[in-house]
Motif scaffolding. Structure first.
Motif, PDB file in Angstrom:
ATOM      1  N   GLY A 188      -5.627  -1.583   2.390  1.00 47.33           N
ATOM      2  CA  GLY A 188      -6.501  -0.785   2.922  1.00 47.33           C
ATOM      3  C   GLY A 188      -7.386  -1.246   3.964  1.00 47.33           C
ATOM      4  O   GLY A 188      -8.514  -1.611   2.460  1.00 47.33           O
ATOM      5  N   GLU A 202       3.361   7.064   3.083  1.00 48.29           N
ATOM      6  CA  GLU A 202       3.830   5.881   4.373  1.00 48.29           C
ATOM      7  C   GLU A 202       3.162   4.366   3.412  1.00 48.29           C
ATOM      8  O   GLU A 202       2.690   5.048   2.099  1.00 48.29           O
ATOM      9  N   TYR A 217       1.113  -0.941   0.005  1.00 50.12           N
ATOM     10  CA  TYR A 217      -0.393  -0.134  -0.259  1.00 50.12           C
ATOM     11  C   TYR A 217       1.233   1.409  -0.166  1.00 50.12           C
ATOM     12  O   TYR A 217       1.631   1.381   0.691  1.00 50.12           O
TER      13      TYR A 217
HETATM   14  N1  GLY Z   1      -7.080   3.720   5.333  1.00 49.07           N
HETATM   15  C1  GLY Z   1      -6.023   3.751   5.780  1.00 49.07           C
HETATM   16  C2  GLY Z   1      -5.200   2.236   6.344  1.00 49.07           C
HETATM   17  O1  GLY Z   1      -5.752   1.207   6.119  1.00 49.07           O
HETATM   18  O2  GLY Z   1      -4.468   2.298   6.431  1.00 49.07           O
END
Ligand code: GLY
Ligand code: AMP
Length: 422
Positions: free
Chosen positions: A290, A284, A270
């Motif tokens: 996610g 990040e 991600y």
């Molecule tokens: N929606 C942000 C994550 O899954 O970290």
């Protein structure tokens, strides 16, 4: 194939529904599951972080694949433990999950391999961090706990007082436990945020449809951060030109960097990106799908998800032609009143049958349970009401229409998901 999914939120529900569509998948199990996932998978009463428990169940019940969805078991090495027993998995090994498990590791990785990210320094004690922030004297400044912190380990301090409070609470009061033994202090960036999830087997990188998360609790991006209050896909800011640039400047270099470090990443990587005036930057990395991005991305996937997972495990992702619907989707999270602070659970949820009859709507369960035959709230984020449409406007209208049919005491949801301003 018998598949076990580890985890129990809306993300896991979305993965479960996609796997269910695969002709290859005959039996689905989920631990510890929730009231929605239970409708399509057999619940297994084992905690998502219980490595021994999961390995034992998978062995005893001859699972053909285990999909480890949440961050903590991945960072704890659940995939390693399953592989040691010869069990096929989806998800990175612990050494690769460190890309999310340690911000210090991921920042140093980006610096070493010239992957664009905010300028930063690492500190091991509160005094040095505060001295640096004072000397630098630029606000806002961003302070991040090194380890996992339920997505809440980031403090954006507007002035020195807030910065000092932030450093003290992370490093001395240990509000995130051992995660706060080290902090990253970094430059504050601005620009639209984009989430890109990518399938990778460490040789091939296949980015999925892009998405946009809305992390704050309140309309207009106000109030505290949450696990995510709604998502849309694709992300309107993510043009084909930007996608090409991110592939060349970020995605492929990250895959190569992890290989060079002897930490090949296999699973869903991600990328939390910010499109700054200086170009795309990494905010990040996460070592997993996610949440709630998965709830808008996977409904657009046309290719068999089990086939993709299998190909990633066998490092032959290049053989798969991953295809997407040319549509848009939107997910509105319905949360318990009070979330992300204190909230009550056990509230009966009504209207789910009405919505089940609606076309193109899927209600992903996040925090629900079955009590006396009724579906009740059992967490902060309760449901992710998702619609697919020909375009974003249509998807949003349909999702909000469905939300209007669902009720529980003190339900809270944002009214402005998909509003593109910034
Ligand atoms: N929606 C942000 C994550 O899954 O970290
Ligand atoms: P994270 O938990 O790392 O996703 O951070 C949570 C949120 O904090 C991100 O989605 C951004 O909105 C914000 N954020 C993190 N790092 C920065 C930064 N360097 N500059 C500006 N905002 C940031």
């Amino acid at each position: 194939m018998k598949v076990l999914i580890v985890g129990s939120g809306g993300r896991e529900h979305a993965i479960a529904l996609k796997l269910k569509q695969s002709p290859k998948v005959t039996e689905l199990y989920c631990c510890p599951s929730n009231a929605g996932i239970n409708q399509i998978a057999t619940p297994v009463p084992v905690k998502a972080t219980d490595i021994d428990g999961v390995v034992k169940f998978a062995k005893a019940n001859h699972m053909d694949m285990v999909v480890v969805a949440p961050d903590d078991p991945l960072v704890l090495g659940m995939v390693d433990a399953l592989n040691q027993e010869g069990i096929k998995t989806f998800g990175p090994r612990g050494e690769a999950a460190l890309i999310e498990g340690s911000k210090v590791f991921s920042k140093n990785l980006m610096k070493k391999y010239h992957i664009p990210t905010a300028a930063y320094e690492v500190f091991y004690d509160a005094k040095s961090a505060i001295d640096y922030i004072k000397e630098r004297n630029e606000f806002p400044v961003v302070i991040k706990a090194d380890g996992l912190a339920l997505g809440k380990g980031v403090i954006i301090a507007e002035d020195l007082t807030q910065a000092m409070d932030g450093v003290h609470s992370i490093m001395e009061d240990k509000i995130f436990g051992e995660s706060g033994n080290q902090v990253v202090v970094e430059e504050y960036l601005t620009g639209p945020e984009v989430s890109v999830l990518a399938f990778t087997d460490s040789k091939t990188m296949v980015p999925m449809v892009s998405s946009m998360d809305h992390k704050r609790i309140g309309d207009g991006d106000t109030g505290p951060n949450t696990g995510g209050m709604g998502t849309i896909a694709p992300n309107p800011y993510y043009t084909p030109e930007m996608a090409k640039r991110c592939m060349e400047e970020i995605f492929l270099p990250t895959m190569a960097a992890m290989n060079k470090e002897g930490r090949p990443f296999k699973g869903c990587l991600y990328f939390g990106l910010m499109l700054t005036p200086k170009g795309p930057y990494v905010i990040e990395y996460n070592c997993r799908f996610g949440d709630p991005e998965t709830q808008v991305v996977l409904p657009l996937l046309k290719t068999d998800l089990y086939e993709i997972f299998d190909a990633i495990y066998e490092e032959r992702l290049s053989e798969i032609d991953v295809q997407w619907e040319d549509k848009a989707s939107a997910c509105v999270i319905m949360a318990s009143g009070g979330y992300p602070k204190k909230y009550e659970t056990g509230k009966e949820i009504s209207g789910l049958e009405d919505v089940a009859a609606m076309k193109v709507i899927t209600v992903y369960h996040a925090g629900t349970a079955l009590k006396d035959g009724k579906i009740v709230t059992a967490g902060g984020r309760v449901l992710g009401v998702t619609a697919v449409g020909d375009d974003l406007k249509q998807a949003l209208a349909k999702a909000y229409d469905a939300v209007g049919h669902i009720h529980f005491d003190a339900a809270h949801y944002r009214k402005d998901i998909g509003t593109v301003k910034r």
